[in-house]
Write a protein that holds these residues in place. Structure first.
Motif, short mmCIF file in Angstrom:
data_model
loop_
_atom_site.label_atom_id
_atom_site.label_comp_id
_atom_site.label_asym_id
_atom_site.label_seq_id
_atom_site.Cartn_x
_atom_site.Cartn_y
_atom_site.Cartn_z
N PRO A 98 0.82 -1.22 0.00
CA PRO A 98 0.00 0.00 0.00
C PRO A 98 0.86 1.27 0.00
N ILE A 99 0.46 2.24 -0.84
CA ILE A 99 1.12 3.53 -0.95
C ILE A 99 0.16 4.60 -0.43
N VAL A 100 0.64 5.48 0.46
CA VAL A 100 -0.26 6.47 1.06
C VAL A 100 0.11 7.89 0.64
N ALA A 101 -0.87 8.78 0.73
CA ALA A 101 -0.68 10.19 0.38
C ALA A 101 0.23 10.87 1.39
N ALA A 102 1.17 11.67 0.89
CA ALA A 102 2.12 12.36 1.76
C ALA A 102 1.48 13.51 2.52
N ASN A 103 0.36 14.02 2.01
CA ASN A 103 -0.36 15.09 2.69
C ASN A 103 -1.73 15.27 2.03
N ASP A 104 -2.54 16.17 2.59
CA ASP A 104 -3.85 16.44 2.03
C ASP A 104 -3.71 17.04 0.63
N GLY A 113 -9.58 13.99 -9.56
CA GLY A 113 -10.59 14.88 -8.99
C GLY A 113 -10.95 14.55 -7.56
N GLU A 114 -10.45 13.42 -7.06
CA GLU A 114 -10.79 12.99 -5.70
C GLU A 114 -9.94 13.72 -4.66
N LYS A 115 -10.57 14.17 -3.59
CA LYS A 115 -9.85 14.77 -2.46
C LYS A 115 -9.30 13.65 -1.58
N VAL A 116 -8.06 13.80 -1.15
CA VAL A 116 -7.45 12.80 -0.28
C VAL A 116 -6.89 13.46 0.97
N LYS A 117 -6.82 12.70 2.04
CA LYS A 117 -6.21 13.14 3.28
C LYS A 117 -4.85 12.47 3.45
N LYS A 118 -3.99 13.12 4.21
CA LYS A 118 -2.69 12.54 4.51
C LYS A 118 -2.87 11.13 5.08
N GLY A 119 -2.14 10.17 4.51
CA GLY A 119 -2.22 8.79 4.98
C GLY A 119 -3.23 7.94 4.27
N ASP A 120 -4.09 8.53 3.43
CA ASP A 120 -5.04 7.74 2.65
C ASP A 120 -4.29 6.84 1.67
N VAL A 121 -4.78 5.63 1.47
CA VAL A 121 -4.15 4.70 0.52
C VAL A 121 -4.50 5.13 -0.91
N LEU A 122 -3.46 5.34 -1.71
CA LEU A 122 -3.64 5.76 -3.11
C LEU A 122 -3.72 4.56 -4.04
N GLY A 123 -3.13 3.46 -3.63
CA GLY A 123 -3.06 2.26 -4.46
C GLY A 123 -1.93 1.37 -3.99
N LEU A 124 -1.48 0.49 -4.89
CA LEU A 124 -0.46 -0.49 -4.54
C LEU A 124 0.80 -0.31 -5.39
N SER A 125 1.95 -0.61 -4.82
CA SER A 125 3.22 -0.52 -5.53
C SER A 125 3.29 -1.57 -6.62
N GLY A 126 4.20 -1.34 -7.57
CA GLY A 126 4.34 -2.29 -8.68
C GLY A 126 5.65 -2.14 -9.40
N ASN A 127 5.65 -2.56 -10.66
CA ASN A 127 6.86 -2.45 -11.49
C ASN A 127 6.50 -2.00 -12.90
N SER A 128 5.49 -1.12 -13.01
CA SER A 128 5.06 -0.62 -14.31
C SER A 128 5.99 0.49 -14.79
#
Length: 285
Positions: free
Chosen positions: A191-197, A236-251
């Motif tokens: 899991p990758i999280v947002a660094a800030n709002d 367009g989605e608002k995110v808060k610090k620590g929200d999961v953005l998605g998953l890491s990969g090798n793309s």
């Protein structure tokens, strides 16, 4: 955190108003931070550095101050340079000079082996990568007037750093620029999280950076998350610090799975860990 930054500012107050500068000696690829005091008869306008204008911004935590972020380009020559701050005092146009001493960060070089199609591009891939670059730069050159942050930045992943910002990149024995972010070790599916709002302004699979998320934090600050395998957010989605953005990969163009984390300020790539340390210790107390 790898950077230890002093809390003590250098204070310049020769006339008009005080300027507190966190780092008057600064390396290429880093960010200069200045704070300006609110004064009764002074209205701040903008600053000029290297021919580019930067807005004087409302301080996110202190109503009695304003601030400036000046990104120092990776290719910036070693020299003493000036920031000229424009303002009006009692409706009279004035300016004030703040000096910067730019030093060489002496970034290292690294060699990577990747898919040859990601180094020597077909005409189709050249067109795609050029289009994606223009799309991203249009975003980075946009500065949302309001800051969306109110607390300290965090890193998006707690793991070993495998490649620092600024390293000259040699892909398949050919020099191809420099590393514009910090790489964190991450097996596919971490899991990758947002660094800030902020607001997600791009969530897209791109040629070089693979599945990518860009977050607008306001005031020309963007955080970047590359080479992912899955999105949990949309544009367009608002995110808060620590929200999961998605998953890491090798793309994208990679030598193995990891997270590339970057920060843009005033459209320029800057050292993300230096930026976080600087902002957290001096601006977001």
């Amino acid at each position: 955190m790898r950077f230890i930054l002093p809390l003590l500012f250098f204070v310049l107050s020769t006339f008009g108003f005080e300027v507190e500068i966190a780092n008057s000696v600064i390396q290429n690829g880093k960010v200069a931070l200045l704070e300006l005091t609110k004064e009764k008869n002074i209205s701040y306008e903008e600053a000029l550095f290297n021919g580019k204008k930067y807005k004087v911004l409302a301080h996110p935590k202190n109503n009695e101050k304003f601030y400036l972020l000046i990104p120092i380009d990776y290719e910036e020559k070693i020299a003493k340079k000036n920031i000229e701050i424009f303002y009006k005092e009692n409706n009279k146009q004035k300016s004030k000079i703040v000096a910067l001493d730019i030093k060489d960060a002496k970034y290292e070089k690294e060699t990577l082996q990747v898919d040859g199609s990601k180094v020597t591009l077909s005409e189709k891939d050249k067109a795609r990568s050029s289009k994606e670059y223009a799309e991203a730069m249009k975003i980075y050159n946009t500065s949302t007037p309001k800051s969306l942050i109110s607390s300290k930045f965090i890193v998006p992943l707690d793991s070993k750093i495998t490649s620092d910002f600024g390293r000259a990149r040699v892909y398949n024995n050919a020099l191809k620029g420099y590393h514009g972010g910090t790489d964190f070790r991450a097996v596919i599916g971490t899991p990758i999280v947002a660094a800030n709002d902020g607001v997600v302004v791009l969530a897209k699979d791109r040629f070089y950076s693979g599945m990518s998320v860009l977050i607008d934090h306001g005031h020309g600050i963007y955080s970047c998350y590359f080479h992912m395998s899955k999105f949990d957010v949309k544009e367009g989605e608002k995110v808060k610090k620590g929200d999961v953005l998605g998953l890491s990969g090798n793309s994208g163009r990679v030598s193995g799975p990891h997270l590339h984390f970057g920060i843009r300020v005033g459209s320029k790539q800057v050292d993300p860990l230096h930026f976080i340390a600087l902002i957290n210790k001096n601006l977001l107390l």
